[in-house]
Motif scaffolding. Structure first.
Motif, PDB file in Angstrom:
ATOM      1  N   ASN A 145       0.852  -1.184   0.000  1.00  0.00           N
ATOM      2  CA  ASN A 145       0.000   0.000   0.000  1.00  0.00           C
ATOM      3  C   ASN A 145       0.886   1.232   0.000  1.00  0.00           C
ATOM      4  OD1 ASN A 145      -2.445  -1.211  -0.043  1.00  0.00           O
ATOM      5  ND2 ASN A 145      -2.590  -1.357   2.193  1.00  0.00           N
ATOM      6  N   THR A 146       0.683   2.117  -0.969  1.00  0.00           N
ATOM      7  CA  THR A 146       1.587   3.261  -1.061  1.00  0.00           C
ATOM      8  C   THR A 146       1.314   4.268   0.059  1.00  0.00           C
ATOM      9  OG1 THR A 146       0.087   4.107  -2.716  1.00  0.00           O
ATOM     10  CG2 THR A 146       2.129   3.133  -3.511  1.00  0.00           C
ATOM     11  N   THR A 147       2.423   4.898   0.518  1.00  0.00           N
ATOM     12  CA  THR A 147       2.300   5.862   1.617  1.00  0.00           C
ATOM     13  C   THR A 147       2.233   7.277   1.056  1.00  0.00           C
ATOM     14  OG1 THR A 147       4.692   6.136   1.662  1.00  0.00           O
ATOM     15  CG2 THR A 147       3.754   4.444   3.116  1.00  0.00           C
ATOM     16  N   GLY A 148       2.523   7.418  -0.251  1.00  0.00           N
ATOM     17  CA  GLY A 148       2.607   8.767  -0.818  1.00  0.00           C
ATOM     18  C   GLY A 148       4.060   9.222  -0.854  1.00  0.00           C
ATOM     19  N   ASN A 149       4.913   8.566  -0.040  1.00  0.00           N
ATOM     20  CA  ASN A 149       6.345   8.881  -0.063  1.00  0.00           C
ATOM     21  C   ASN A 149       6.989   7.895  -1.048  1.00  0.00           C
ATOM     22  OD1 ASN A 149       9.114   8.750   0.382  1.00  0.00           O
ATOM     23  ND2 ASN A 149       8.925   9.304   2.547  1.00  0.00           N
ATOM     24  N   LYS A 150       7.291   8.394  -2.265  1.00  0.00           N
ATOM     25  CA  LYS A 150       7.733   7.491  -3.333  1.00  0.00           C
ATOM     26  C   LYS A 150       9.019   6.756  -2.988  1.00  0.00           C
ATOM     27  CE  LYS A 150       5.210   9.448  -7.139  1.00  0.00           C
ATOM     28  NZ  LYS A 150       5.116   9.871  -8.505  1.00  0.00           N
ATOM     29  N   ASN A 151       9.923   7.421  -2.231  1.00  0.00           N
ATOM     30  CA  ASN A 151      11.183   6.758  -1.881  1.00  0.00           C
ATOM     31  C   ASN A 151      10.950   5.614  -0.893  1.00  0.00           C
ATOM     32  OD1 ASN A 151      12.736   8.364  -3.537  1.00  0.00           O
ATOM     33  ND2 ASN A 151      12.864   9.964  -1.970  1.00  0.00           N
ATOM     34  N   LEU A 152      10.109   5.876   0.097  1.00  0.00           N
ATOM     35  CA  LEU A 152       9.800   4.837   1.088  1.00  0.00           C
ATOM     36  C   LEU A 152       9.076   3.666   0.409  1.00  0.00           C
ATOM     37  CD1 LEU A 152       9.767   3.963   4.054  1.00  0.00           C
ATOM     38  CD2 LEU A 152       7.572   5.120   4.304  1.00  0.00           C
ATOM     39  N   ASP A 153       8.114   3.989  -0.456  1.00  0.00           N
ATOM     40  CA  ASP A 153       7.383   2.934  -1.177  1.00  0.00           C
ATOM     41  C   ASP A 153       8.358   2.071  -1.981  1.00  0.00           C
ATOM     42  OD1 ASP A 153       5.105   4.014  -0.151  1.00  0.00           O
ATOM     43  OD2 ASP A 153       4.564   5.109  -1.964  1.00  0.00           O
ATOM     44  N   ALA A 154       9.343   2.745  -2.592  1.00  0.00           N
ATOM     45  CA  ALA A 154      10.320   2.007  -3.410  1.00  0.00           C
ATOM     46  C   ALA A 154      11.135   1.052  -2.535  1.00  0.00           C
ATOM     47  CB  ALA A 154      11.233   2.978  -4.142  1.00  0.00           C
ATOM     48  N   ILE A 155      11.498   1.483  -1.326  1.00  0.00           N
ATOM     49  CA  ILE A 155      12.306   0.625  -0.439  1.00  0.00           C
ATOM     50  C   ILE A 155      11.506  -0.608  -0.022  1.00  0.00           C
ATOM     51  CG2 ILE A 155      13.350   0.463   1.866  1.00  0.00           C
ATOM     52  CD1 ILE A 155      14.098   3.461   1.529  1.00  0.00           C
ATOM     53  N   VAL A 156      10.257  -0.388   0.412  1.00  0.00           N
ATOM     54  CA  VAL A 156       9.467  -1.518   0.918  1.00  0.00           C
ATOM     55  C   VAL A 156       9.137  -2.480  -0.230  1.00  0.00           C
ATOM     56  CG1 VAL A 156       7.414  -2.173   2.199  1.00  0.00           C
ATOM     57  CG2 VAL A 156       8.557  -0.040   2.742  1.00  0.00           C
ATOM     58  N   THR A 157       8.806  -1.927  -1.391  1.00  0.00           N
ATOM     59  CA  THR A 157       8.510  -2.813  -2.525  1.00  0.00           C
ATOM     60  C   THR A 157       9.784  -3.528  -2.977  1.00  0.00           C
ATOM     61  OG1 THR A 157       6.687  -1.386  -3.127  1.00  0.00           O
ATOM     62  CG2 THR A 157       7.393  -2.940  -4.795  1.00  0.00           C
ATOM     63  N   GLY A 158      10.939  -2.870  -2.798  1.00  0.00           N
ATOM     64  CA  GLY A 158      12.226  -3.507  -3.116  1.00  0.00           C
ATOM     65  C   GLY A 158      12.444  -4.735  -2.239  1.00  0.00           C
ATOM     66  N   GLU A 159      12.072  -4.624  -0.971  1.00  0.00           N
ATOM     67  CA  GLU A 159      12.228  -5.779  -0.062  1.00  0.00           C
ATOM     68  C   GLU A 159      11.338  -6.938  -0.521  1.00  0.00           C
ATOM     69  OE1 GLU A 159      11.450  -4.212   3.829  1.00  0.00           O
ATOM     70  OE2 GLU A 159      13.363  -3.135   3.834  1.00  0.00           O
ATOM     71  N   LEU A 160      10.137  -6.582  -0.972  1.00  0.00           N
ATOM     72  CA  LEU A 160       9.233  -7.636  -1.477  1.00  0.00           C
ATOM     73  C   LEU A 160       9.826  -8.306  -2.719  1.00  0.00           C
ATOM     74  CD1 LEU A 160       5.480  -6.554  -1.628  1.00  0.00           C
ATOM     75  CD2 LEU A 160       6.498  -8.417  -0.341  1.00  0.00           C
ATOM     76  N   ALA A 161      10.426  -7.495  -3.583  1.00  0.00           N
ATOM     77  CA  ALA A 161      11.026  -8.049  -4.801  1.00  0.00           C
ATOM     78  C   ALA A 161      12.177  -8.986  -4.449  1.00  0.00           C
ATOM     79  CB  ALA A 161      11.499  -6.928  -5.723  1.00  0.00           C
ATOM     80  N   MET A 162      12.972  -8.610  -3.420  1.00  0.00           N
ATOM     81  CA  MET A 162      14.071  -9.486  -2.986  1.00  0.00           C
ATOM     82  C   MET A 162      13.522 -10.807  -2.448  1.00  0.00           C
ATOM     83  SD  MET A 162      17.002  -8.292  -3.658  1.00  0.00           S
ATOM     84  CE  MET A 162      18.270  -8.979  -2.660  1.00  0.00           C
ATOM     85  N   GLU A 163      12.449 -10.718  -1.674  1.00  0.00           N
ATOM     86  CA  GLU A 163      11.808 -11.947  -1.150  1.00  0.00           C
ATOM     87  C   GLU A 163      11.331 -12.810  -2.308  1.00  0.00           C
ATOM     88  OE1 GLU A 163      10.339 -13.295   1.829  1.00  0.00           O
ATOM     89  OE2 GLU A 163      10.830 -11.793   3.329  1.00  0.00           O
TER      90      GLU A 163
END
Ligand code: SAM
Length: 204
Positions: A123-141
């Motif tokens: 779920n996006t927070t509106g903070n594009k950098n933070l969203d990118a980090i969390v989605t990056g972790e999902l991609a690594m998983e």
């Protein structure tokens, strides 16, 4: 107030968007289907007879597309959200990073598979950098999971966001797959940091 303005902008954007209109005409649940089609047009990842996991599959347009275009496939879609029934697709509601669900997915196929696709996004927070980090972790998983699930020469596709973990994910892919490409499908919104990693030919 600010939230209202954001959602009005979103609604106006949706109304103008040709992919949203096209998906309604064609009976798909989301405009996301065109991203998968465009990835497949360029990289030829889909074939009859494949076994495929769709990670983060809700509301279901990718799985609708797989189910309606491929023959003799074994398909499973998982999401945190409920996915409405799709013909010939095994549906699971749960967090794919949870070991219980990883195990359930493995038991469903009971053998190595051909393709793991992931359009997962938090779920996006509106903070594009933070969203990118969390989605990056999902991609690594998901790349870790793909390595466990795939046959030699298997393929993996995941959404990734341009951001801090981008290079790490790309180099992880290069380590384990013989071909790694990064592609932003034309239907992916220009103002989104989203792009896709296409990893082909898992090394043995
Ligand atoms: C952009 S949507 C996917 C759209 C889908 N490809 C389609 O064609 O309809 C992203 C989905 O990822 C799911 N998601 C995010 N984190 C997840 C997780 N840990 N496990 C399972 N699903 C997850 C979200 O619930 C959301 O439905």
């Amino acid at each position: 107030m600010k939230k209202n303005r954001i959602s009005k902008n979103w609604i106006n954007k949706q109304r103008r968007d040709i992919y949203v209109r096209q998906s309604k005409i064609e009976g798909y649940r989301s405009r996301a289907v065109y991203k998968l089609k465009e990835i497949n047009d360029k990289f030829k990842i889909l074939r009859n007879g494949q076994s495929i996991v769709d990670l983060g599959g809700a509301p279901g347009s990718w799985s609708q597309y797989l189910s309606s275009t491929l023959k003799n496939t074994k398909l499973l879609a998982i999401d945190l959200l409920e996915i409405q029934e799709i013909k010939n697709v095994k549906l699971m509601k749960g967090d794919f990073t949870d070991d219980i669900y990883k195990q359930k997915i493995k038991s469903f196929f009971n053998t190595k598979i051909d393709l793991v696709i992931s359009d997962m996004a938090v779920n996006t927070t509106g903070n594009k950098n933070l969203d990118a980090i969390v989605t990056g972790e999902l991609a690594m998983e998901s790349i870790e999971f793909a390595k466990e699930m795939l046959k030699t020469n298997g393929q993996f596709v995941t959404k990734i966001f341009m951001g801090s973990s981008f290079n790490e994910i790309v180099s992880e892919s290069k380590k384990y797959f013989r071909e790694t490409s990064v592609f932003k499908p034309p239907s992916s919104r220009k103002d989104s940091k989203e792009t896709f990693l296409i990893s082909k030919f898992l090394r043995s």
